[in-house]
Write an enzyme that holds these catalytic residues in place. Structure first.
Site, PDB file in Angstrom:
ATOM      1  N   SER A   1      34.330  27.667  42.217  1.00  0.00           N
ATOM      2  CA  SER A   1      34.121  26.280  42.898  1.00  0.00           C
ATOM      3  C   SER A   1      34.859  25.955  43.945  1.00  0.00           C
ATOM      4  O   SER A   1      36.225  25.844  43.864  1.00  0.00           O
ATOM      5  CB  SER A   1      33.851  25.100  41.819  1.00  0.00           C
ATOM      6  OG  SER A   1      33.355  24.098  42.408  1.00  0.00           O
TER       7      SER A   1
ATOM      8  N   GLY B   1      15.372  35.077  41.685  1.00  0.00           N
ATOM      9  CA  GLY B   1      16.275  34.095  40.867  1.00  0.00           C
ATOM     10  C   GLY B   1      15.330  32.878  40.275  1.00  0.00           C
ATOM     11  O   GLY B   1      14.726  32.164  40.926  1.00  0.00           O
ATOM     12  N   ALA B   2      15.133  32.601  39.009  1.00  0.00           N
ATOM     13  CA  ALA B   2      14.329  31.454  38.491  1.00  0.00           C
ATOM     14  C   ALA B   2      15.371  30.422  37.618  1.00  0.00           C
ATOM     15  O   ALA B   2      14.662  29.900  36.762  1.00  0.00           O
ATOM     16  CB  ALA B   2      13.505  32.166  37.369  1.00  0.00           C
TER      17      ALA B   2
ATOM     18  N   LYS C   1      21.992  23.951  34.372  1.00  0.00           N
ATOM     19  CA  LYS C   1      20.997  22.928  35.087  1.00  0.00           C
ATOM     20  C   LYS C   1      19.914  22.473  34.252  1.00  0.00           C
ATOM     21  O   LYS C   1      19.471  21.481  34.603  1.00  0.00           O
ATOM     22  CB  LYS C   1      20.882  23.358  36.591  1.00  0.00           C
ATOM     23  CG  LYS C   1      22.147  23.744  37.416  1.00  0.00           C
ATOM     24  CD  LYS C   1      21.756  24.123  38.791  1.00  0.00           C
ATOM     25  CE  LYS C   1      22.940  24.229  39.593  1.00  0.00           C
ATOM     26  NZ  LYS C   1      22.525  24.319  41.110  1.00  0.00           N
TER      27      LYS C   1
ATOM     28  N   ALA D   1      18.930  26.821  40.544  1.00  0.00           N
ATOM     29  CA  ALA D   1      18.866  26.669  42.087  1.00  0.00           C
ATOM     30  C   ALA D   1      17.572  27.430  42.470  1.00  0.00           C
ATOM     31  O   ALA D   1      16.777  26.905  43.164  1.00  0.00           O
ATOM     32  CB  ALA D   1      20.020  27.775  42.525  1.00  0.00           C
TER      33      ALA D   1
ATOM     34  N   ASN E   1      12.541  38.017  39.232  1.00  0.00           N
ATOM     35  CA  ASN E   1      13.666  37.604  38.482  1.00  0.00           C
ATOM     36  C   ASN E   1      13.920  38.912  37.545  1.00  0.00           C
ATOM     37  O   ASN E   1      13.033  39.431  36.965  1.00  0.00           O
ATOM     38  CB  ASN E   1      13.476  36.349  37.537  1.00  0.00           C
ATOM     39  CG  ASN E   1      14.774  35.736  37.046  1.00  0.00           C
ATOM     40  OD1 ASN E   1      15.699  35.279  37.486  1.00  0.00           O
ATOM     41  ND2 ASN E   1      14.749  35.819  35.581  1.00  0.00           N
ATOM     42  N   ARG E   2      15.101  38.991  37.245  1.00  0.00           N
ATOM     43  CA  ARG E   2      15.378  40.329  36.237  1.00  0.00           C
ATOM     44  C   ARG E   2      14.815  39.934  34.927  1.00  0.00           C
ATOM     45  O   ARG E   2      14.261  41.037  34.251  1.00  0.00           O
ATOM     46  CB  ARG E   2      16.964  40.527  35.905  1.00  0.00           C
ATOM     47  CG  ARG E   2      17.899  41.058  37.096  1.00  0.00           C
ATOM     48  CD  ARG E   2      19.283  41.451  36.807  1.00  0.00           C
ATOM     49  NE  ARG E   2      20.058  41.790  37.847  1.00  0.00           N
ATOM     50  CZ  ARG E   2      19.759  42.786  38.545  1.00  0.00           C
ATOM     51  NH1 ARG E   2      19.033  43.557  38.239  1.00  0.00           N
ATOM     52  NH2 ARG E   2      20.807  42.915  39.534  1.00  0.00           N
TER      53      ARG E   2
ATOM     54  N   GLY F   1      24.632  29.995  52.277  1.00  0.00           N
ATOM     55  CA  GLY F   1      24.839  28.937  51.011  1.00  0.00           C
ATOM     56  C   GLY F   1      25.954  27.736  51.320  1.00  0.00           C
ATOM     57  O   GLY F   1      25.728  26.732  50.770  1.00  0.00           O
TER      58      GLY F   1
ATOM     59  N   ASN G   1      21.186  18.980  39.031  1.00  0.00           N
ATOM     60  CA  ASN G   1      22.551  19.493  39.430  1.00  0.00           C
ATOM     61  C   ASN G   1      23.726  18.169  39.643  1.00  0.00           C
ATOM     62  O   ASN G   1      24.751  18.534  39.946  1.00  0.00           O
ATOM     63  CB  ASN G   1      22.473  20.254  40.822  1.00  0.00           C
ATOM     64  CG  ASN G   1      22.374  19.251  42.029  1.00  0.00           C
ATOM     65  OD1 ASN G   1      21.599  18.331  41.900  1.00  0.00           O
ATOM     66  ND2 ASN G   1      23.007  19.704  43.242  1.00  0.00           N
TER      67      ASN G   1
END
Length: 512
Positions: A244, A368-369, A293, A372, A391-392, A479, A314
């Site tokens: 971060s 990505g699920a 999140k 974010a 998504n994986r 990003g 978030n």
């Protein structure tokens, strides 16, 4: 709450084998901002008592001379007693000894007859979450043998184990040092000045210690000398937290706007337990990161309608008027507005203008699920895009697709997915994040199908995905831009509306 000690001492522990190495490390500590050093004599190769004289005669900083009993054998104890008594004779500023040593009758008498050095009596606490009552009893026992300062080293397994420590620091009637051992103990040092700690520990550059901030960060990022009892605490609730950049953004901005706040990394394993534990008004607001999140929604008393529809927060604020936790999502607007602005800029350069969102009618491919990903999916849907999710864990992709009336496809199909040209690609997974920065969710050839590529990863700033997308001619959005925008939204929520956009933007672009 008792007033925090304004001039908290910043200390580092030096564990070296020779006098020369100790003195060299002391100079480094001085350069990095230490007020005082702890010379761990038990780490040295002890050959003669004159080593104590040599070390203390040449020291360049106020000193704590400590000797920990690492063994119960008589030689070890004899050396320990000899060294500590010599340090008392030489009137070093502080002498630190184990509770067992300080309880020894001969040492007790020696301490009493040599009052010029302050004695720190230390005890190591292990074995699960310590109760406030247990720690209070231990402090009372240590105080009874004449300690000028009490030091507790406590092994912590979870960040919630620190709550009784903060209570102790606030209410203890004698100067107290608490060193929480382990990666979950980091905030015990950074926040110690707020709760009345006698000193804080930091590590030397290049010698990282789990649970310790660096001396440089204590001085330059957190500026612990400015922290007091009225400082409001904010932090990133995440796991991991090491990546971060929040502390180097929010802390300088608090100072720039003259807001008495501090922003710290909070390594949290169980988010529900965390919010049950930290209920004091001092803990005023939180950024929420991976993987919390979605779970954090249930921890809030109220949730902003957009965040509720997304199913992820978030940002959480403790509302001053009633102390309720209010959840928000600044990721959605931050990411979608960054993508829209880049597309509009491209339109303007071509002489095209439109009142509708440039995302309307576009195929929006999302990887990505998680939190974010959900923000991007809902934002893209609201703007009129056709959302396709990979998504994986396919079931998560299907659930999110159902929520936004989109489509979900197996992750294995991503590379071949190309129904049209001019699509939008958004990576909301951790693929490409340091330390795995050589990875990318898509091969370079596949990127030719996309007009714009967005990557929520901001460490590194220019990911492999963005590099390769730019090479094939796509517009890229980092990003970092999303990070700036979501952080601005968070900062306004944290501070009740303070705006520092130009300062924050420059800060991020200069340091990332």
């Amino acid at each position: 709450m008792a007033d925090a000690k304004k001039n908290v001492l910043v200390c580092t522990q030096l564990e070296c084998e020779t006098v020369e190495e100790m003195l060299s490390s002391m100079e480094q500590a001085k350069a990095e901002g230490a007020d005082i050093v702890e010379l761990c004599f038990h780490a040295m190769k002890f050959t003669h008592i004159s080593q104590v004289d040599n070390l203390l005669n040449e020291k360049t900083l106020p000193t704590i001379l400590s000797y920990r009993l690492n063994s119960s054998n008589e030689d070890c104890k004899s050396n320990c007693m000899q060294v500590l008594k010599r340090a008392l004779d030489l009137e070093v500023e502080f002498v630190e000894m184990d509770y067992e040593v300080a309880s020894d009758k001969s040492m007790s008498e020696y301490m009493h007859n040599r009052p010029h050095s302050k004695v720190i009596v230390s005890s190591y606490v292990n074995g699960g979450k310590p109760s406030t009552e247990k720690l209070g009893d231990l402090i009372a026992s240590i105080q009874s043998i004449g300690a000028a300062v009490i030091k507790l080293e406590i092994a912590v397994d979870f960040i919630t184990d620190l709550a009784p420590i903060f209570q102790l620091l606030t209410h203890c009637q004698v100067p107290l040092i608490v060193l929480a051992v382990g990666s979950r103990g980091l905030i015990s040092q950074i926040l110690a000045p707020k709760f009345g700690g006698f000193l804080v520990y930091g590590s030397l550059a290049g010698k990282s210690v789990a649970g310790l901030p660096t001396l440089v960060s204590l001085r330059q990022v957190y500026k612990v000398e400015n922290v007091d009892a009225d400082t409001k605490v904010f932090g990133l609730v995440s796991n991991p937290v090491g990546h971060s950049k929040g502390p180097i953004l929010h802390n300088p901005t608090f100072r720039h706007t003259r807001y008495n706040g501090i922003y710290v990394p909070m390594l949290v394993d169980d988010v529900k337990e965390f919010f049950k534990t930290y209920t004091a008004t001092d803990f005023a607001g939180f950024s929420v990161g991976i993987p919390h999140k979605e779970a954090a929604v249930a921890c809030c008393d109220e949730v902003d309608p957009l965040a509720k529809s997304i199913g992820a927060v978030n940002t959480i604020i403790r509302r001053p008027i009633d102390q309720k936790l209010i959840g928000y999502n600044t990721d959605c607007d931050a990411s979608i507005s960054a993508i829209e602005d880049a597309l509009r800029e491209k339109q303007v350069s071509k002489g095209v203008a439109s009142d509708t969102s440039p995302l309307a009618g576009k195929t929006f491919v999302l990887v990505g699920a998680g939190g974010a990903g959900r923000a991007l999916a809902f934002g893209a849907k609201i703007k009129g895009a056709r959302v396709v999710i990979f998504n994986r864990k396919y079931e998560r992709a299907k659930a999110l697709a159902h929520a936004v009336s989109g489509e979900a496809l197996p992750f294995e199909c991503l590379h071949e997915f190309c129904p049209e040209k001019g699509m939008i690609f958004a990576n909301a997974s951790a693929i490409g994040m340091e330390p795995d920065s050589n990875t990318s969710p898509l091969p370079k050839e596949a990127l030719k199908a996309y007009e714009l590529v967005f990557d929520a990863v901001y460490t590194p700033r220019n990911t492999r995905l963005l590099q390769e997308a730019a090479e094939v001619g796509a517009t890229v959005v980092s990003g970092v831009e999303m990070f700036i925008r979501q952080a601005l939204g968070q900062f306004r929520l944290f501070t009740g509306g303070l705006d520092a956009e130009s300062y924050m933007r420059k800060l991020v672009l200069d340091q990332f």
